[in-house]
Write an enzyme that holds these catalytic residues in place. Structure first.
Site, PDB file in Angstrom:
ATOM      1  N   HIS A  86      -7.271  -5.459  -6.351  1.00  0.00           N
ATOM      2  CA  HIS A  86      -6.235  -4.725  -5.623  1.00  0.00           C
ATOM      3  C   HIS A  86      -4.922  -4.703  -6.389  1.00  0.00           C
ATOM      4  CE1 HIS A  86      -4.619  -2.767  -2.068  1.00  0.00           C
ATOM      5  NE2 HIS A  86      -3.570  -3.558  -2.138  1.00  0.00           N
ATOM      6  N   ARG A  96      -7.765   2.551  -3.887  1.00  0.00           N
ATOM      7  CA  ARG A  96      -8.299   1.265  -3.475  1.00  0.00           C
ATOM      8  C   ARG A  96      -9.772   1.145  -3.880  1.00  0.00           C
ATOM      9  NH1 ARG A  96      -5.364   3.450   0.800  1.00  0.00           N
ATOM     10  NH2 ARG A  96      -3.491   2.273   1.387  1.00  0.00           N
ATOM     11  N   HIS A 137       1.128   6.135   1.162  1.00  0.00           N
ATOM     12  CA  HIS A 137       2.003   5.336   2.020  1.00  0.00           C
ATOM     13  C   HIS A 137       2.804   6.247   2.957  1.00  0.00           C
ATOM     14  CE1 HIS A 137       1.304   2.203  -1.073  1.00  0.00           C
ATOM     15  NE2 HIS A 137       1.455   1.392  -0.038  1.00  0.00           N
ATOM     16  N   TYR A 173       4.930  -2.826  -3.897  1.00  0.00           N
ATOM     17  CA  TYR A 173       4.040  -2.536  -5.024  1.00  0.00           C
ATOM     18  C   TYR A 173       4.796  -2.252  -6.318  1.00  0.00           C
ATOM     19  CZ  TYR A 173       0.319  -1.996  -1.580  1.00  0.00           C
ATOM     20  OH  TYR A 173      -0.594  -2.219  -0.585  1.00  0.00           O
ATOM     21  N   LYS A 188      -7.449   4.320   4.370  1.00  0.00           N
ATOM     22  CA  LYS A 188      -7.108   3.132   5.158  1.00  0.00           C
ATOM     23  C   LYS A 188      -6.205   3.467   6.337  1.00  0.00           C
ATOM     24  CE  LYS A 188      -5.005  -1.454   4.678  1.00  0.00           C
ATOM     25  NZ  LYS A 188      -4.324  -2.395   3.754  1.00  0.00           N
ATOM     26  N   ARG A 209      -3.832  -1.548  -8.055  1.00  0.00           N
ATOM     27  CA  ARG A 209      -3.022  -0.591  -7.283  1.00  0.00           C
ATOM     28  C   ARG A 209      -1.539  -0.870  -7.494  1.00  0.00           C
ATOM     29  NH1 ARG A 209      -3.251   3.057  -3.018  1.00  0.00           N
ATOM     30  NH2 ARG A 209      -1.860   2.707  -1.254  1.00  0.00           N
TER      31      ARG A 209
END
Length: 325
Positions: free
Chosen positions: A278, A198, A304, A313, A223, A281
């Protein structure tokens, strides 16, 4: 104990509380009087009773400001939440007392905000309001009968973004970044696509987080709150080695605002509008799958915890899948 008696075609309830003034209320119907008496006695016993006239004096703005001071700074999302709270404080809804903050008032607020911002952003603001009211109930002895934001139906959001760069777009954007006055822009873009990291993770990188011999980056603060190790490709290693060493040991000594300015400038030069940083990613994780990495392997790189999130994604190109058939 509550005393209930009929006076002049009305039912009067009086609850005596030791050391405090009596609690009184009048009702038209007997069943309403008994129901209120039972509920109020339970609140008094638990020590959570609060008169309505006291709640009338509490402005929603006071709760929001207290939340900003006491709760928000403890969150990883504090900078974003601080901005959201700033937007909320500009709206007239914060001038209401908390007893006047009804679901109807929140719907009016939602409709006003929808004229300026997207549905997902409005949903986040409603969730913030709900969080403020919940903390007020749990921590600050504000005994609301209910949380009007909790039961408010959230707006339907658009499907997750699926933007991927074509080969030509990637080259154009890479060249635009390379020609930028900001020497950090091109390596930032390249590392984002090579690692799936990120923006915040990249901008907080320091030399001691990178082990070039083992070809890994160790991220302590992410995150989702869990540390993770990111493997580095040959291209990523080359980009890192080519960077000058800054005095503060940061890999990219550039502020978020400066980055945003030069990133927007590069996109304009490359004539690419519908592509956010973003999305790099998204691009990176999709490329990992196209290289043949398994779901657990990609999850290890991306961080994740719920592998189902990876499907947001992963936007594989049909022509690449055809080669395997």
């Amino acid at each position: 104990m509550a005393t209930i008696r009929k006076r002049k075609n009305k039912w009067e309830v009086q609850i005596r509380v030791r050391g405090c003034k009596n609690i009184c209320k009048t009702f038209l119907y007997r069943k309403h009087a008994f129901k209120w008496a039972r509920e109020t006695e339970i609140k008094v016993e638990k020590g959570i009773y609060q008169e309505l006239r006291e709640l009338h004096l509490i402005k929603f703005k006071d709760l929001v400001n207290r939340y900003l001071i006491e709760i928000s700074p403890k969150k990883k999302s504090y900078p974003k939440e601080k901005y959201t709270i700033g937007q909320l404080l500009r709206d007239p809804i914060v001038n209401l007392s908390i007893t006047a903050l009804t679901t109807y008032k929140l719907i009016e607020y939602r409709n006003r905000r929808l004229k300026k911002i997207s549905a997902p952003t409005v949903n986040r603001e409603i969730s913030l309001i709900s969080s403020v009211l919940t903390k007020a109930q749990e921590l600050w002895s504000v005994n609301l009968s209910n949380n009007p934001a909790r039961n408010l139906k959230r707006l339907k959001e658009n499907k997750s973004r699926s933007k991927r760069l074509t080969s030509l777009e990637f080259i154009q954007l890479l060249n635009a970044c390379n020609q930028s006055k900001c020497i950090w822009l091109k390596p930032l873009f390249s590392l984002a696509v090579e690692t799936g990291m990120r923006r915040g993770e990249l901008l907080s990188l320091t030399r001691d987080m990178i082990n070039l011999n083992k070809r890994i980056i160790f991220l302590k603060d992410t995150k989702n709150g869990s540390a993770r190790t990111v493997p580095l490709s040959e291209k990523a290693i080359h980009e890192i080695k080519s960077l000058p060493i800054s005095f503060n040991r940061k890999i990219f000594p550039i502020s978020v605002s400066s980055f945003r300015f030069y990133w927007k400038q590069a996109k304009n030069k490359a004539n690419i509008s519908d592509f956010r940083f973003h999305d790099c990613r998204h691009e990176a994780i999709s490329r990992f799958f196209e290289k043949g990495l398994s779901i657990p392997e990609v999850a290890l790189i991306s961080g994740h915890k719920d592998v189902r999130m990876l499907f947001r994604y992963t936007h594989l190109k049909a022509e690449d899948i055809l080669r395997k058939l």
